[in-house]
Design a protein around this motif. Structure first.
Motif, short mmCIF file in Angstrom:
data_model
loop_
_atom_site.label_atom_id
_atom_site.label_comp_id
_atom_site.label_asym_id
_atom_site.label_seq_id
_atom_site.Cartn_x
_atom_site.Cartn_y
_atom_site.Cartn_z
N UNK A 32 62.43 21.78 72.54
CA UNK A 32 61.98 22.78 71.53
C UNK A 32 61.47 24.16 72.13
N UNK A 33 61.79 24.26 73.35
CA UNK A 33 61.62 25.63 74.00
C UNK A 33 62.88 26.55 74.40
N UNK A 34 62.50 27.70 74.58
CA UNK A 34 63.65 28.50 74.76
C UNK A 34 64.06 28.12 76.08
N UNK A 40 61.58 28.89 83.72
CA UNK A 40 60.40 29.03 84.34
C UNK A 40 59.57 27.59 84.62
N UNK A 41 59.70 26.73 83.83
CA UNK A 41 59.17 25.11 84.20
C UNK A 41 59.95 24.62 85.44
N UNK A 42 61.23 24.86 85.56
CA UNK A 42 61.96 24.48 86.69
C UNK A 42 61.58 24.91 87.98
N UNK A 43 61.35 26.41 87.75
CA UNK A 43 61.17 27.36 89.25
C UNK A 43 59.59 26.93 89.31
N UNK A 44 58.60 26.34 88.36
CA UNK A 44 57.33 25.84 88.82
C UNK A 44 57.36 24.42 89.19
N UNK A 45 58.49 23.86 89.43
CA UNK A 45 58.66 22.41 89.83
C UNK A 45 57.93 21.65 88.81
N UNK A 46 57.86 21.91 87.68
CA UNK A 46 57.26 21.00 86.38
C UNK A 46 58.33 20.10 85.95
#
Length: 78
Positions: A32-34, A40-46
């Protein structure tokens, strides 16, 4: 739905397994995110991704772990 598809195709009656990985648009829908926030979450390794050729596939278990960890964090803030 998967069970019905297997039966209609004349296959056995077992449900198809859940996918281990999904494409970016499906991950955006699940969270449910853009799209930008997901990157960003992938870049932050989350969120864990794997690359197969030029495709990026999101590991579904990492989406579940991310949501679970955020839900736990939100509850502990209360």
């Amino acid at each position: 739905m998967r069970l019905a598809r297997n039966q209609a195709a004349g296959g056995d009656q077992r449900a198809a397994p859940d996918p281990l990985t999904i494409r970016i648009p499906a991950a955006v829908t699940m969270l449910g995110l853009g799209r930008s926030k997901l990157y960003e979450l992938m870049d932050d390794n989350l969120i864990t991704i794997i690359k197969v050729g030029r495709s990026r596939l999101v590991v579904v278990e990492s989406l579940r772990a991310f949501v679970t960890s955020r839900a736990f964090t939100e509850r502990s803030d209360l």
